[in-house]
Design a protein around this motif. Sequence first.
Motif: not given
Length: 298
Positions: A35-38, A107-113, A263-269, A283-284
């Motif tokens: 979702s963060f990638m989308f 990944g920024i949004g996913a980590i803060t989430n 997963f968010a970081v992996a999809w975005a990468w 931070a993560g």
Amino acid sequence: MAATPASVSELSTARDRAWQSPLELALLAAIWGASFMFMRVAAPQFGAMPLVEIRLALGAVVLLPFLWKARASFPRAIWPKLALIGIINSAIPFALFAWAAQRAPAGIGAITNSMAVLFTALVAFLFYGEKIGTRRSLALVAGFVGVVVLASAKTAGASVGGAVAAGTTAAFLYGIGANLVRRHLTGLPPAAVAAATLSSAAIFMLPMAIAYWPAQTPEPRAWFSVVMLGVLCSGVAYALYYRLIQRIGAARAVTVTYLVPLFAVAWAWLLLGEPLTLPMGIAGALIIGSVALSQRGN
């Protein structure tokens, strides 16, 4: 003594559940991570408000059958509460994450989430008098240190502090929303509650979505992303999440929070070419580790 057909059947069912729940947790984490990638793809072309409106509306449509089935459990008097919770727990956080997605890697949004779990405990302590304990206090401190590390970082020479602040605020609102749901909507069918709150949030966001509708038609790639956000990442994911809660309980289902940033970081990468920076990794580790610590023994 030979096993009876009934015992063989029960053993087979237990084995199926043994792998089914971890598989569904991983699938849910992959969906919510995506979702963060989308958002990262769609937000620059749609803008935060229209993106969130489409996401909410599509997610509500997917879940409306659950609400229709349980409609007798939703008297008119409860709808103001549903609307307020929808705004706090969906409309505003989704808008904050969409705004952050225009300015920082996925990944920024996913980590803060991930801070939502800690904020749920903090809100329960501050406003409802629940004990927080030494372990959760330490977890909160570690989580906030992670947020500071993340906010002080730069990506491609640009500060991501604003995006971190938006994501952290959204996670705090999730913490408020979780407590409101637990205290005011207990006993109602969870998937129907999700449909009601998403529908209310969509109605709330509609005027702002119309006012800020993009002048230029978004590209097919952006349309695909926003549809996936609504149908898959909101509608289907909520249904899957609530099914997991019913099967394994909320305490175990919430462990999906640990996997979403990965997963968010992996999809975005993999699909967007976004790098994983050292501050993001530190931070993560701090935030996800603090969430794991807060849940230990629950």
